[in-house]
Scaffold this active site. Structure first.
Site, PDB file in Angstrom:
ATOM      1  N   LYS A   1       5.229 104.965 -45.319  1.00 52.20           N
ATOM      2  CA  LYS A   1       6.174 105.197 -44.221  1.00 52.20           C
ATOM      3  C   LYS A   1       7.141 104.036 -44.104  1.00 52.20           C
ATOM      4  O   LYS A   1       8.350 104.230 -43.969  1.00 52.20           O
ATOM      5  CB  LYS A   1       5.423 105.376 -42.894  1.00 52.20           C
ATOM      6  CG  LYS A   1       4.799 106.743 -42.719  1.00 52.20           C
ATOM      7  CD  LYS A   1       3.838 106.792 -41.535  1.00 52.20           C
ATOM      8  CE  LYS A   1       3.113 108.130 -41.506  1.00 52.20           C
ATOM      9  NZ  LYS A   1       1.962 108.144 -40.592  1.00 52.20           N
TER      10      LYS A   1
ATOM     11  N   ASP B   1       6.142 111.479 -33.397  1.00 50.54           N
ATOM     12  CA  ASP B   1       5.107 112.382 -33.902  1.00 50.54           C
ATOM     13  C   ASP B   1       5.154 113.740 -33.201  1.00 50.54           C
ATOM     14  O   ASP B   1       4.566 114.709 -33.688  1.00 50.54           O
ATOM     15  CB  ASP B   1       3.715 111.773 -33.653  1.00 50.54           C
ATOM     16  CG  ASP B   1       3.145 111.073 -34.873  1.00 50.54           C
ATOM     17  OD1 ASP B   1       3.420 111.536 -35.991  1.00 50.54           O
ATOM     18  OD2 ASP B   1       2.431 110.070 -34.691  1.00 50.54           O
TER      19      ASP B   1
ATOM     20  N   GLN C   1      -0.995 105.612 -35.735  1.00 48.82           N
ATOM     21  CA  GLN C   1      -1.680 106.362 -36.792  1.00 48.82           C
ATOM     22  C   GLN C   1      -3.039 106.866 -36.300  1.00 48.82           C
ATOM     23  O   GLN C   1      -3.829 106.108 -35.730  1.00 48.82           O
ATOM     24  CB  GLN C   1      -1.847 105.465 -38.033  1.00 48.82           C
ATOM     25  CG  GLN C   1      -2.442 106.150 -39.240  1.00 48.82           C
ATOM     26  CD  GLN C   1      -1.529 107.210 -39.857  1.00 48.82           C
ATOM     27  OE1 GLN C   1      -0.316 107.070 -39.864  1.00 48.82           O
ATOM     28  NE2 GLN C   1      -2.119 108.278 -40.351  1.00 48.82           N
TER      29      GLN C   1
HETATM   30  N1  GUN Z   1      -2.784 111.131 -39.198  1.00 52.96           N
HETATM   31  C1  GUN Z   1      -2.619 112.169 -40.077  1.00 52.96           C
HETATM   32  N2  GUN Z   1      -1.396 112.705 -39.941  1.00 52.96           N
HETATM   33  C2  GUN Z   1      -0.765 112.014 -38.978  1.00 52.96           C
HETATM   34  C3  GUN Z   1       0.539 112.098 -38.404  1.00 52.96           C
HETATM   35  O1  GUN Z   1       1.370 112.944 -38.744  1.00 52.96           O
HETATM   36  N3  GUN Z   1       0.810 111.201 -37.436  1.00 52.96           N
HETATM   37  C4  GUN Z   1      -0.086 110.274 -37.022  1.00 52.96           C
HETATM   38  N4  GUN Z   1       0.271 109.438 -36.052  1.00 52.96           N
HETATM   39  N5  GUN Z   1      -1.297 110.158 -37.529  1.00 52.96           N
HETATM   40  C5  GUN Z   1      -1.627 111.033 -38.501  1.00 52.96           C
END
Ligand code: GUN
Length: 284
Positions: free
Chosen positions: A49, A116, A93
């Site tokens: 990311k 998100d 996350q």
């Molecule tokens: N864990 C797995 N997929 C995601 C996501 O799209 N966002 C976040 N914050 N955590 C995740």
């Protein structure tokens, strides 16, 4: 011949468009990524990311906290990021360690920085059909689906999995696109039969090659959200990534299918960056 939907290529195109928009509109988008603990898969996601953000002209900050971080400490960090005008997107996350309640943390993120799209305000707005931050993986699924099937109206879609991150929001997006939507889950009866009726299959259950080839209707479009690491003892003796769908068998019947890796995965990051640029534009 089955169409293999190239998520890596589509994601690359989106990231290039974003980089142009950031330059053209003189935006300075900022993304804060918070990782608690040392889950190896999460570490890889978070690193990817950050790299993609910088390539698109988005500044990003990574906050790595120890696994024993308390909920109060994490909430204090989120509060600081909410107040920081340079930060337009906050991503915590998931999953979080046991002592931290994910819903409490998500609800503490400003809905205007919730890239998100997990905050109750954004989830609610999505279900009402109002403008909102749309969760990244579901957004990516819809873009890839439309690559293969531009007109979704009236199509029968089945979503396998009912998570807040993928299953529920992707079902909302399919409904908005005028599909007839079924959400299937671990208690669904005759899952194979339900699948065989579907023109669109979105698999998001997290079980390697769970969806069999003969569950797929001739000519259906298959979007595979799963990323599962399994032992490939027979061929290489190493591990490999597979989706939730038996790709080789499903490819014989589907009109189009996403591969793993190189399908939905790269789209999640592209859509995260897109949401961050949106956040920066709205903060304008
Ligand atoms: N864990 C797995 N997929 C995601 C996501 O799209 N966002 C976040 N914050 N955590 C995740």
């Amino acid at each position: 011949m089955v169409m293999i939907i190239d998520g890596a290529a589509v994601a690359k195109r989106i990231r290039a468009e974003l980089a142009q928009q950031v330059l053209g509109e003189k935006l300075s988008p900022g993304l804060a990524v918070v990782l608690v603990g040392e889950d190896p898969a999460s570490q890889v996601y978070v690193r990817n990311k950050s790299r993609a953000a910088s390539e698109a002209g988005i500044e990003s900050w990574q906050h790595t906290l120890p696994a024993e971080t308390t909920q109060a400490e994490l909430l204090a960090l989120v509060d600081n990021l909410n107040k920081d005008a340079k930060v337009h997107g906050i991503l915590v996350q998931l999953p979080l360690p046991r002592q931290i309640d994910a819903q409490t943390v998500i609800a503490a993120i400003s809905p205007d920085k919730d890239v998100d799209g997990f905050h109750p305000v954004n989830a609610g707005r999505l279900s009402l059909g109002l403008p909102s931050f749309v969760p990244c993986t579901p957004q990516g699924c819809m873009i890839l689906l439309r690559e293969a099937l531009p007109d979704l109206a009236g199509k029968r879609a089945i979503v396998l999995g009912r998570s807040n991150i993928v299953g529920k929001p992707v079902a909302q997006l399919l409904l908005q696109a005028d599909c007839t939507v079924t959400i299937a889950h671990s208690r669904t009866r005759d899952l194979a039969g339900e699948c065989r009726r579907a023109d669109i299959v979105i698999a998001a259950i997290g079980k390697p090659e769970f969806v069999k080839g003969d569950w797929i209707k001739e000519g259906a479009v298959v979007i595979d959200v799963g990323i599962n690491r399994i032992d490939d003892v027979v061929n290489t003796g190493k591990t490999k990534l597979v989706g939730d769908v038996d790709f080789a068998e499903a490819s014989k019947r589907a009109a189009a299918i996403t591969p793993v890796p190189g399908g939905v995965g790269p789209m999640t990051i592209a859509c995260l960056l897109r949401n961050t640029v949106l956040g920066a534009r709205q903060a304008g």
